[in-house]
Design a protein around this motif. Structure first.
Motif, PDB file in Angstrom:
ATOM      1  N   SER A 442      36.393 -54.262  -1.924  1.00 62.75           N
ATOM      2  CA  SER A 442      35.429 -53.832  -0.789  1.00 62.75           C
ATOM      3  C   SER A 442      34.125 -53.143  -1.617  1.00 62.75           C
ATOM      4  CB  SER A 442      35.669 -52.777   0.235  1.00 62.75           C
ATOM      5  OG  SER A 442      36.931 -53.622   1.071  1.00 62.75           O
ATOM      6  N   TYR A 443      32.869 -53.548  -1.062  1.00 63.95           N
ATOM      7  CA  TYR A 443      32.064 -52.922  -1.598  1.00 63.95           C
ATOM      8  C   TYR A 443      30.917 -52.441  -0.534  1.00 63.95           C
ATOM      9  CZ  TYR A 443      27.651 -52.318  -4.610  1.00 63.95           C
ATOM     10  OH  TYR A 443      26.615 -51.578  -5.273  1.00 63.95           O
ATOM     11  N   ALA A 444      30.613 -51.233  -0.566  1.00 60.06           N
ATOM     12  CA  ALA A 444      29.632 -50.450   0.271  1.00 60.06           C
ATOM     13  C   ALA A 444      30.261 -50.621   1.878  1.00 60.06           C
ATOM     14  CB  ALA A 444      28.401 -51.051   0.331  1.00 60.06           C
ATOM     15  N   GLY A 445      31.640 -50.626   1.877  1.00 63.41           N
ATOM     16  CA  GLY A 445      32.187 -50.829   3.033  1.00 63.41           C
ATOM     17  C   GLY A 445      32.552 -52.371   3.747  1.00 63.41           C
ATOM     18  N   GLN A 446      32.005 -53.175   3.034  1.00 60.41           N
ATOM     19  CA  GLN A 446      31.956 -54.600   3.303  1.00 60.41           C
ATOM     20  C   GLN A 446      33.146 -55.215   2.336  1.00 60.41           C
ATOM     21  OE1 GLN A 446      28.632 -56.761   3.520  1.00 60.41           O
ATOM     22  NE2 GLN A 446      29.428 -58.586   4.152  1.00 60.41           N
TER      23      GLN A 446
END
Length: 673
Positions: A442-446
């Motif tokens: 996941s990156y930046a919550g996505q």
């Protein structure tokens, strides 16, 4: 006025802990600081002695009286009479028996004074007394009264000269060693900070501004460099100088029964420190804001210059100039506010010193302190003023140093996002397979990768294709541990890559990235980058396979041709071929191609593709491609969609499935399956 800001002494103490490896030079610097301080004490005592001889030696005078000279023989007597402050000089007068003699000034010898003078002269080294009396013919004492003569000034001047020489030598070596230590500490700190940034993950570097990192590495360490070099020297030298002056004042006051003056000076001197407490909190506040703003200026400059082609293409020069001007002017205003309080320290300290001097002189006159004693104590107070003033500068420097150190330690205290285990091991070779098992990221919550399961056998050529943002590059970045695995595992020959040393893991992989990175150096340097001990023949062979030799032969410098910043002296295709030659020279068992031929024209692409095909051999190749024609010969093609493996198989199998891959192929080649 806002909340009072306090100096974080713990941060400053931590900064000074970096001095420990250089304690030898530090102790030498402190030793010469003591030499400087001791010489000041000697300087003051010798000056007081000289002033006492020049100003204090007044003859004692009795009242006028009459005498009659009687002698059994009629002889002439010659009597030398000295008047106090006689401008006409000595005079003689012949008198006879029976004459009356009017004694205008009768010089009497004070036995107590005689003992004091004898004692003072006795302190002079014998060799020096003998030299002056026997070799130079100078009498140090009057033969009748015993009082010191003018020759005593030569002695005072001699010791004064020694004291001044010691002070000069001590000051030089104190500053030299202290500045060496200060500069070395800052160099170590900058090196450690750079190493910390180099070992952070790509996730960190993608989220942090390059200009901000540059500002902390350069501007903040520069602030510390100028401050700590001065501070360490001043912090060791100034207190010693002050204590020497205080020691002299105490000694001199006790010797001359000036206890009242002593108490006045000791209680009054701290007035110099008053401006420090008044302005220190304000200075820290604006120093912190100034350092934050210079980071913003660096970020704005770096970003705009990196995108200068885009700026020019859209005629945004004026807009970017105005945006930079606002940021720069903000920095200017904050700097001036900080400087305002910093510069006020000196004049306020000087004003406090003048006020103190006036009060001291008034007090001395009221209590009838002699002129020579006022001069001696005034000189001591003046010598104390400079180190006191230095301490005010140290206060300002410490405030700025602590603010800069806090920003640096913020980076140094960060945990590595990709921490290497203490018992991490090396993997000398790749023998069997690479396995992705339930990998998520996941990156930046996505979430960008979801439960990816892939097995790549040694010698396979596999490709990842799909639309932008589908997770292709992220998957490869996790394999190289540029990003850490959030869930699941990736293993090589059954060993989890998190159990491997990063150097060992990346030593097995060769990269040709989508964005070609070249250093501002020669073609040879860029090809051999990361391959220690590469020979000319090896570089030449790799260059031929990647078709670098063709355009290099056109350059007069050959392989010594400098490619410029980011390789801007080469075309996109030429840069890409240099990067491919670099990977070929490394000769890794696993080769990662991230859009390796995307910047090449059709003719060059065929040449490079041929070189890549020859390079493959029994190597494992992982390719990321948008241009599907470059990977249609892969053993297996994985089609990524929204972080998942939507399809996989050979080129022919995927076309038969008529799914996402077939649609991508048809879009590129306008063919109907």
């Amino acid at each position: 006025m806002g909340k009072k800001q306090k100096i974080n002494w713990a941060v400053y103490g931590r900064l000074l802990s970096y001095v420990k490896p250089y304690k030898g030079r530090l102790m030498l610097g402190i030793f010469f600081g003591f030499v400087t301080g001791g010489s000041i004490f000697g300087l003051l005592t010798q000056t007081a002695s000289v002033m006492g001889n020049v100003v204090g030696n007044e003859k004692s005078v009795q009242s006028v009286s009459r005498y009659t000279v009687n002698s059994p023989n009629q002889v002439d007597l010659e009597i030398l009479v000295e008047n106090k402050k006689n401008e006409a000089g000595d005079f003689t007068e012949k008198i006879h028996i029976g004459d009356s003699l009017s004694v205008v000034a009768q010089e009497t010898i004070d036995k107590t004074k005689r003992k004091e003078w004898d004692k003072k002269v006795a302190t002079i080294p014998v060799f020096l007394r003998d030299f002056l009396e026997q070799e130079c013919g100078l009498e140090l004492q009057d033969p009748i009264s015993g009082e010191p003569t003018g020759a005593i000034l030569v002695i005072g001047g001699f010791f004064l000269m020694i004291a001044l020489m010691l002070k000069s030598i001590g000051t030089f070596f104190n500053r030299y060693f202290m500045r060496w230590v200060g500069l070395r500490v800052v160099a170590d700190l900058r090196e450690k900070l750079f190493g910390k940034l180099m070992n952070q993950s790509m996730e960190f570097h993608n989220s942090e501004e390059v200009g901000e990192m540059m500002s902390r590495c350069q501007n903040d360490t520069g602030t510390i460099q100028s401050a700590i070099s001065e501070n360490i020297g001043q912090l060791t030298r100034s207190p010693i100088e002050i204590f020497s002056v205080l020691g002299f004042i105490t000694w001199f006051s006790i010797q001359n029964d000036l206890t009242g003056i002593l108490l006045f000076l000791l209680l009054g001197m701290p007035i110099f420190l008053l401006p420090i407490f008044l302005l220190g909190s304000r200075l820290k506040k604006y120093a912190k804001k100034t350092m934050q703003q210079i980071s913003n200026v660096m970020v704005r400059m770096q970003e705009t210059l990196s995108c200068v082609r885009l700026v020019k293409a859209y005629n945004m020069e004026k807009y970017e100039n105005d945006r930079f001007s606002k940021s720069n002017n903000r920095f200017f205003k904050l700097t001036m506010k900080s400087k305002r309080y910093e510069l006020l320290l000196a004049p306020m300290t000087e004003a406090a010193a003048v006020l103190f001097l006036l009060v001291f002189l008034t007090y001395s006159v009221i209590h009838e302190v002699s002129f020579d004693k006022i001069i001696a104590l005034g000189l001591a107070a003046n010598l104390a003023y400079k180190p006191f003033k230095s301490l005010t500068k140290i206060q300002a420097n410490i405030i700025k140093t602590v603010v800069a150190a806090e920003r640096i330690f913020e980076y140094l205290d960060m945990d590595y996002e990709i921490a290497e285990k203490e018992d991490a091991k090396s993997l000398p070779s790749f023998e069997k397979e690479i396995t992705f098992r339930d990998v998520c990221f996941s990156y930046a919550g996505q979430q960008t990768l979801k439960n990816v399961n892939i097995t790549i056998a040694k010698g396979d050529f596999v490709a990842f294709v799909g639309e932008a943002g589908s997770g292709k590059t992220t998957l490869v970045n996790m394999f190289a541990r540029f990003y850490d695995i959030h869930e699941g595992s990736i293993s090589i020959d059954g060993v989890d890559i998190r159990d491997l040393k990063n150097k060992s893991l990346r030593g097995l992989i060769g990269f040709v990235d989508q964005v070609t990175t070249l250093f501002n150096d020669s073609v040879k340097y860029n090809i051999a980058y990361g391959v220690e001990g590469a020979t000319e023949d090896q570089i030449s062979k790799a260059s031929k396979q990647a078709d670098v030799t063709g355009f290099i032969e056109e350059k007069n410098e050959g392989f010594d041709f400098n490619v410029g910043t980011a390789g801007n002296k080469l075309s996109g295709g030429q840069r890409q071929r240099v990067a491919i030659a670099r990977a070929i020279l490394k000769n890794p068992p696993i080769l990662v191609l991230d859009e390796a031929t995307s910047a090449l024209d059709n003719v060059t692409e065929q040449l490079v593709q041929k070189a890549i095909n020859q390079l493959m051999g029994d190597r494992t190749v992982i390719a990321i491609a948008h241009r599907l024609s470059t990977v249609k010969d892969a053993n297996c093609i994985y089609v990524m969609d929204k972080g998942c493996v939507a399809e996989y198989g050979s080129h022919e199998d995927l076309l038969v499935q008529n799914g996402l891959y077939a649609r991508l192929w048809n879009t590129q080649f306008k063919e109907v399956v």
